[in-house]
Write a protein that holds these residues in place. Sequence first.
Motif, PDB file in Angstrom:
ATOM      1  N   GLU A   1      37.015  40.387  32.936  1.00 49.99           N
ATOM      2  CA  GLU A   1      36.056  39.286  33.051  1.00 49.99           C
ATOM      3  C   GLU A   1      35.971  38.696  34.453  1.00 49.99           C
ATOM      4  O   GLU A   1      35.272  37.701  34.662  1.00 49.99           O
ATOM      5  N   ARG A   2      36.644  39.284  35.416  1.00 46.56           N
ATOM      6  CA  ARG A   2      36.588  38.765  36.785  1.00 46.56           C
ATOM      7  C   ARG A   2      35.167  38.845  37.333  1.00 46.56           C
ATOM      8  O   ARG A   2      34.486  39.844  37.148  1.00 46.56           O
ATOM      9  N   ARG A   3      34.763  37.792  38.002  1.00 45.08           N
ATOM     10  CA  ARG A   3      33.435  37.754  38.606  1.00 45.08           C
ATOM     11  C   ARG A   3      33.479  38.280  40.035  1.00 45.08           C
ATOM     12  O   ARG A   3      34.514  38.203  40.711  1.00 45.08           O
ATOM     13  N   VAL A   4      32.368  38.796  40.508  1.00 39.09           N
ATOM     14  CA  VAL A   4      32.241  39.152  41.918  1.00 39.09           C
ATOM     15  C   VAL A   4      32.144  37.850  42.700  1.00 39.09           C
ATOM     16  O   VAL A   4      31.247  37.043  42.483  1.00 39.09           O
ATOM     17  N   ASN A   5      33.104  37.633  43.586  1.00 37.80           N
ATOM     18  CA  ASN A   5      33.237  36.355  44.282  1.00 37.80           C
ATOM     19  C   ASN A   5      33.008  36.542  45.781  1.00 37.80           C
ATOM     20  O   ASN A   5      33.890  37.014  46.495  1.00 37.80           O
ATOM     21  N   PRO A   6      31.825  36.176  46.273  1.00 34.88           N
ATOM     22  CA  PRO A   6      31.550  36.357  47.706  1.00 34.88           C
ATOM     23  C   PRO A   6      32.367  35.447  48.608  1.00 34.88           C
ATOM     24  O   PRO A   6      32.441  35.671  49.817  1.00 34.88           O
ATOM     25  N   ASN A   7      32.983  34.418  48.023  1.00 35.14           N
ATOM     26  CA  ASN A   7      33.760  33.461  48.824  1.00 35.14           C
ATOM     27  C   ASN A   7      35.261  33.595  48.588  1.00 35.14           C
ATOM     28  O   ASN A   7      36.019  32.677  48.882  1.00 35.14           O
ATOM     29  N   ARG A   8      35.668  34.736  48.050  1.00 29.99           N
ATOM     30  CA  ARG A   8      37.084  34.928  47.739  1.00 29.99           C
ATOM     31  C   ARG A   8      37.939  34.902  48.997  1.00 29.99           C
ATOM     32  O   ARG A   8      37.611  35.530  50.002  1.00 29.99           O
ATOM     33  N   LYS A   9      39.026  34.167  48.930  1.00 29.36           N
ATOM     34  CA  LYS A   9      39.956  34.104  50.047  1.00 29.36           C
ATOM     35  C   LYS A   9      41.290  34.726  49.633  1.00 29.36           C
ATOM     36  O   LYS A   9      41.858  34.372  48.606  1.00 29.36           O
ATOM     37  N   ARG A  10      41.757  35.635  50.458  1.00 28.03           N
ATOM     38  CA  ARG A  10      43.049  36.257  50.176  1.00 28.03           C
ATOM     39  C   ARG A  10      44.162  35.257  50.400  1.00 28.03           C
ATOM     40  O   ARG A  10      44.141  34.488  51.352  1.00 28.03           O
ATOM     41  N   LYS A  11      45.153  35.273  49.505  1.00 32.04           N
ATOM     42  CA  LYS A  11      46.311  34.408  49.661  1.00 32.04           C
ATOM     43  C   LYS A  11      47.446  35.112  50.394  1.00 32.04           C
ATOM     44  O   LYS A  11      48.292  34.462  51.005  1.00 32.04           O
ATOM     45  N   SER A  12      47.450  36.438  50.302  1.00 34.52           N
ATOM     46  CA  SER A  12      48.510  37.197  50.969  1.00 34.52           C
ATOM     47  C   SER A  12      48.020  38.613  51.223  1.00 34.52           C
ATOM     48  O   SER A  12      47.035  39.073  50.627  1.00 34.52           O
TER      49      SER A  12
END
Length: 365
Positions: free
Chosen positions: A234-245
């Motif tokens: 169910e994950r959405r395509v996220n254009p603003n995703r920020k990597r945490k690591s």
Amino acid sequence: MQATRKIIHVDMDAFFAAVEQRDDPKLKGKPVIVGGLPNSRGVVATCSYEARKYGIHSAMPSSIAKRKCPHAIFIKTNMEKYRAVSKQIMQIFLSFTDLVEPLALDEAYLDVTENKVGINSATLIAKQIKKRIFAETKLTASAGVSYNKFLAKVASGYQKPNGLTVVTPENADAFIDNIPIGDFFGVGKVTEEKFLQLGVKNGKDLRQLSEETLIREFQERGRTLYQNVRGVDERRVNPNRKRKSLGKETTLRENISNIHDMLPIIERLSENVSERLQAQQLVGKCIVVKVKFADFSQRTRRMTLDNYTNDKTTIFHYAEKLLHEFNLEDQSVRLLGVTTTELASAQTSRRKKANIKVYEQLKLF
């Protein structure tokens, strides 16, 4: 199961090596390895399909790659050039949809359920994207089309290079049945070995395990596997995703206990992390070293730096310090890992540093 979404995962074919072959016609059809030079402790960033026939793969020490293919052509990475080509490709994606989630310079998810070109078929859109990429960059890409991110990403790896694989809700179960267990998200070498010991070789075998069993054996990762093998993501395509690591780890072919044997491995991992940070124009402020022992217990050590970095020498310097903190005498190690956390954009980091300098100058008056 969400059958209404239309997701495409695009993965460039042997990206760095393909760019080099495009720019130098003499390299076409030859085994090209991009990354560290063979007389260094560097690693392979990527290699052409001609080189892969010799068993060469990314993260392999360049010295080993040279032994496997003595006539291979080694080229140092040119991140500035690859970033420029990647920008071209991302602009092509954005001409079809604003819902683009880059994963690296050479791959991205696109949600084309609603799109800018008014085409209902995600398969037709994927074909147009591949056609435009080749027309504008002379490079090939492989694409996976499905109704969720998990299936689209796995599908893009099939029929490479220049492939297109479509997984519909109707054929999803048959497709998942044949996915090797090692291709499921979160299944590394150690987990794959554990599954094989349980008699689980592919998706069809995995589906026979209950959710309770998977969670008991693999914690939260087991829940994700239970869902994925049933075609659920169910994950959405996220254009603003920020990597945490961002990190890299490797399971050793043989357990080792001498720290001097571990240092070249830590150096190669640090170099890999550095290259990936630079490719994504990221910097990190915290270095983490992970050690897993022969009994499968594991420990980590971390250090927060004064300044952000993506420099391989700096990352290795602190990773080496952290490794010495483990007190590894007479302990057998099976896995080593290096990770950077507290990530930020390289540009943002430079602006912050500039602002600090201005502030320090103002304090003088």
